[in-house]
Design a protein around this motif. Structure first.
Motif, PDB file in Angstrom:
ATOM      1  N   TYR A  11     -33.080   7.945 -25.144  1.00 32.61           N
ATOM      2  CA  TYR A  11     -31.852   7.627 -24.403  1.00 32.61           C
ATOM      3  C   TYR A  11     -32.175   7.236 -22.961  1.00 32.61           C
ATOM      4  N   ARG A  12     -33.019   8.028 -22.295  1.00 34.47           N
ATOM      5  CA  ARG A  12     -33.399   7.755 -20.901  1.00 34.47           C
ATOM      6  C   ARG A  12     -34.231   6.484 -20.799  1.00 34.47           C
ATOM      7  N   ALA A  13     -35.178   6.310 -21.700  1.00 32.57           N
ATOM      8  CA  ALA A  13     -36.030   5.112 -21.658  1.00 32.57           C
ATOM      9  C   ALA A  13     -35.206   3.853 -21.840  1.00 32.57           C
ATOM     10  N   LEU A  14     -34.246   3.876 -22.756  1.00 32.67           N
ATOM     11  CA  LEU A  14     -33.412   2.692 -22.982  1.00 32.67           C
ATOM     12  C   LEU A  14     -32.475   2.443 -21.805  1.00 32.67           C
ATOM     13  N   ALA A  15     -31.984   3.505 -21.190  1.00 31.00           N
ATOM     14  CA  ALA A  15     -31.124   3.334 -20.011  1.00 31.00           C
ATOM     15  C   ALA A  15     -31.900   2.678 -18.875  1.00 31.00           C
ATOM     16  N   GLU A  16     -33.122   3.120 -18.637  1.00 30.95           N
ATOM     17  CA  GLU A  16     -33.938   2.544 -17.560  1.00 30.95           C
ATOM     18  C   GLU A  16     -34.368   1.120 -17.906  1.00 30.95           C
ATOM     19  N   ALA A  17     -34.698   0.862 -19.167  1.00 30.65           N
ATOM     20  CA  ALA A  17     -35.074  -0.496 -19.575  1.00 30.65           C
ATOM     21  C   ALA A  17     -33.893  -1.448 -19.374  1.00 30.65           C
ATOM     22  N   ASP A  33     -21.669  -1.046 -39.697  1.00 30.86           N
ATOM     23  CA  ASP A  33     -20.259  -0.907 -39.306  1.00 30.86           C
ATOM     24  C   ASP A  33     -19.923   0.553 -38.998  1.00 30.86           C
ATOM     25  N   ALA A  34     -20.458   1.471 -39.787  1.00 31.41           N
ATOM     26  CA  ALA A  34     -20.158   2.895 -39.595  1.00 31.41           C
ATOM     27  C   ALA A  34     -20.716   3.427 -38.279  1.00 31.41           C
ATOM     28  N   VAL A  35     -21.820   2.857 -37.807  1.00 28.01           N
ATOM     29  CA  VAL A  35     -22.416   3.324 -36.550  1.00 28.01           C
ATOM     30  C   VAL A  35     -22.150   2.378 -35.389  1.00 28.01           C
ATOM     31  N   GLY A  36     -21.360   1.327 -35.648  1.00 29.14           N
ATOM     32  CA  GLY A  36     -20.943   0.434 -34.574  1.00 29.14           C
ATOM     33  C   GLY A  36     -22.017  -0.483 -34.031  1.00 29.14           C
ATOM     34  N   VAL A  37     -22.888  -0.969 -34.904  1.00 31.63           N
ATOM     35  CA  VAL A  37     -23.968  -1.863 -34.476  1.00 31.63           C
ATOM     36  C   VAL A  37     -23.702  -3.269 -34.988  1.00 31.63           C
ATOM     37  N   PRO A  38     -23.651  -4.260 -34.103  1.00 34.00           N
ATOM     38  CA  PRO A  38     -23.495  -5.639 -34.574  1.00 34.00           C
ATOM     39  C   PRO A  38     -24.674  -6.043 -35.455  1.00 34.00           C
ATOM     40  N   ARG A  39     -24.379  -6.639 -36.574  1.00 36.50           N
ATOM     41  CA  ARG A  39     -25.426  -7.006 -37.538  1.00 36.50           C
ATOM     42  C   ARG A  39     -26.472  -7.955 -36.955  1.00 36.50           C
ATOM     43  N   GLU A  40     -26.085  -8.786 -35.991  1.00 36.10           N
ATOM     44  CA  GLU A  40     -27.052  -9.729 -35.408  1.00 36.10           C
ATOM     45  C   GLU A  40     -28.121  -9.029 -34.565  1.00 36.10           C
ATOM     46  N   LEU A  68     -23.920  15.146 -34.473  1.00 30.83           N
ATOM     47  CA  LEU A  68     -23.758  15.604 -33.091  1.00 30.83           C
ATOM     48  C   LEU A  68     -24.739  14.882 -32.164  1.00 30.83           C
ATOM     49  N   LEU A  69     -25.997  14.814 -32.551  1.00 32.88           N
ATOM     50  CA  LEU A  69     -27.001  14.140 -31.729  1.00 32.88           C
ATOM     51  C   LEU A  69     -26.714  12.644 -31.622  1.00 32.88           C
ATOM     52  N   TYR A  70     -26.174  12.064 -32.686  1.00 32.21           N
ATOM     53  CA  TYR A  70     -25.815  10.646 -32.619  1.00 32.21           C
ATOM     54  C   TYR A  70     -24.731  10.430 -31.568  1.00 32.21           C
ATOM     55  N   ARG A  71     -23.741  11.307 -31.546  1.00 33.02           N
ATOM     56  CA  ARG A  71     -22.682  11.188 -30.541  1.00 33.02           C
ATOM     57  C   ARG A  71     -23.230  11.385 -29.137  1.00 33.02           C
ATOM     58  N   LEU A  72     -24.138  12.353 -28.974  1.00 27.77           N
ATOM     59  CA  LEU A  72     -24.691  12.651 -27.651  1.00 27.77           C
ATOM     60  C   LEU A  72     -25.616  11.551 -27.130  1.00 27.77           C
ATOM     61  N   ALA A 123     -25.568   6.866 -30.216  1.00 30.81           N
ATOM     62  CA  ALA A 123     -24.644   5.729 -30.105  1.00 30.81           C
ATOM     63  C   ALA A 123     -24.946   4.903 -28.858  1.00 30.81           C
ATOM     64  N   ALA A 124     -25.148   5.567 -27.724  1.00 25.83           N
ATOM     65  CA  ALA A 124     -25.465   4.840 -26.488  1.00 25.83           C
ATOM     66  C   ALA A 124     -26.813   4.144 -26.606  1.00 25.83           C
ATOM     67  N   SER A 125     -27.779   4.785 -27.239  1.00 25.92           N
ATOM     68  CA  SER A 125     -29.094   4.165 -27.414  1.00 25.92           C
ATOM     69  C   SER A 125     -28.982   2.909 -28.275  1.00 25.92           C
ATOM     70  N   MET A 126     -28.193   2.978 -29.330  1.00 22.59           N
ATOM     71  CA  MET A 126     -28.014   1.817 -30.199  1.00 22.59           C
ATOM     72  C   MET A 126     -27.355   0.665 -29.427  1.00 22.59           C
TER      73      MET A 126
END
Length: 186
Positions: free
Chosen positions: A90-96, A152-159, A125-129, A132-135
């Protein structure tokens, strides 16, 4: 770990500069002493965990993660992270994202939300924490096969999704197979 190691070593053999940022956890009870080393052409940078006891519970508490990460982001063109349920990812993706460095997130077949009820609950629970933001922050999502998870269930665009099977270290091939692998750099 094995997939990451083979990927990094393979890229280094092909002339890419590869750096791995990790914590100093060698196991649940032991730490690495070396915070910086080169292993088979791969630079490994480690940050100290505040608590080895928390590592035993799979909770990492790196000191100076951001300070170690920022210079690496400036020096590299691309980031590849694993484990969507992890605060470090989560932190690495936020900084990237902040640094404008594209990032690939490997899901490692963790998004199926099936199995023992307590594990499914923990994953949700961990997905919510973190997940989801990492994705959302990842430039691309790596899955090893179609159907690994429901975008679709995890809210990720297929592209954003790329299906790439994990590499497997095969034994040395003989005859035509060896020539084929050599010709196609497999």
């Amino acid at each position: 770990q094995t997939v990451c190691r083979h990927l990094c070593e393979g890229m280094a053999r092909r002339g890419h500069r590869v750096t791995v940022l990790a914590t100093d956890a060698a196991s649940r009870v032991k730490r690495f002493d070396d915070l910086h080393e080169v292993i088979r052409g791969v630079e490994v940078v480690r940050v100290r965990n505040r608590s080895q006891r928390l590592v035993a519970a799979n909770l990492y508490t790196p000191r100076g993660l951001r300070a170690a990460l920022l210079p690496l982001l400036r020096a590299h063109d691309f980031v590849h992270v694993h484990d969507i349920f992890n605060w470090l990812t989560y932190r690495a993706l936020a900084e990237a994202e902040r640094a404008g460095v594209p990032a690939l997130l490997s899901t490692d077949n963790l998004l199926n939300f099936r199995g023992r009820p307590e594990r499914v609950l923990a994953r949700r629970l961990l997905y919510r924490l973190f997940g989801a933001a990492s994705m959302r922050r990842a430039t691309l999502i790596h899955a090893i096969r179609e159907g690994e998870f429901d975008p679709d269930a995890v809210g990720v665009p297929r592209e954003k999704i790329r299906y790439i099977p994990n590499g497997v270290a095969y034994p040395p091939a003989a005859g035509d197979a060896a020539r084929f692998r050599q010709r196609h750099q497999l």
